[in-house]
Design a protein around this motif. Structure first.
Motif, short mmCIF file in Angstrom:
data_model
loop_
_atom_site.label_atom_id
_atom_site.label_comp_id
_atom_site.label_asym_id
_atom_site.label_seq_id
_atom_site.Cartn_x
_atom_site.Cartn_y
_atom_site.Cartn_z
N ILE A 64 0.83 -1.21 0.00
CA ILE A 64 0.00 0.00 0.00
C ILE A 64 0.86 1.25 0.00
O ILE A 64 0.57 2.22 -0.71
N ALA A 65 1.94 1.27 0.77
CA ALA A 65 2.81 2.45 0.81
C ALA A 65 3.35 2.78 -0.57
O ALA A 65 3.41 3.95 -0.96
N GLY A 66 3.73 1.76 -1.32
CA GLY A 66 4.22 1.99 -2.68
C GLY A 66 3.14 2.43 -3.65
O GLY A 66 3.38 3.26 -4.53
N ARG A 67 1.94 1.90 -3.46
CA ARG A 67 0.86 2.20 -4.40
C ARG A 67 0.23 3.57 -4.18
O ARG A 67 -0.29 4.16 -5.12
N ILE A 68 0.22 4.07 -2.95
CA ILE A 68 -0.46 5.36 -2.72
C ILE A 68 0.50 6.55 -2.71
O ILE A 68 0.06 7.67 -2.49
N LYS A 69 1.75 6.31 -2.97
CA LYS A 69 2.73 7.41 -2.96
C LYS A 69 2.33 8.53 -3.94
O LYS A 69 2.31 9.69 -3.57
N ILE A 70 2.00 8.19 -5.15
CA ILE A 70 1.64 9.22 -6.14
C ILE A 70 0.34 9.92 -5.76
O ILE A 70 0.18 11.12 -5.97
#
Length: 109
Positions: free
Chosen positions: A45-51
């Motif tokens: 999730i941390a990688g996916r919601i960064k943008i």
């Protein structure tokens, strides 16, 4: 310009930081309820919601990009550089939060 710029840049940094950190931690709690591996879920999730954290921090719309385009086309670079600065501060906040989440997950187990 100076004081307002710094205030908005710091706000953008911490908003993006909070979105990534809060979203990934809440996803970890949800993973516990769903009997999924929490660390794996938090990292994903941390990688996916960064943008999306950057988008939220700069206003959640395309307006900052329009400001950049409109001002560059007529030769005013200062507002465009200012908007790019806001985007960079938001990205830095989101990236640092992602790195913090990665560090916490690697050191937890």
């Amino acid at each position: 310009m100076g004081n307002k710029f710094y205030v908005q840049a710091i706000l953008d940094f911490f908003i993006a930081f909070g979105v990534v950190l809060g979203g990934s931690m809440l996803a970890g709690m949800a993973a516990l309820f769903l009997w999924r591996p929490p660390a794996e879920t938090v990292l994903d999730i941390a990688g996916r919601i960064k943008i999306w954290a950057v988008v939220v921090a700069i206003g959640g719309s395309i307006d900052p990009l329009r400001v950049i385009e409109a001002n560059v086309m007529v030769g005013y670079l200062s507002p465009a550089v200012q908007q790019i600065g806001y985007i960079l501060c938001a990205f830095l906040g989101a990236h640092l939060a992602t790195e913090l989440v990665v560090w916490m997950c690697r050191n937890a187990g």
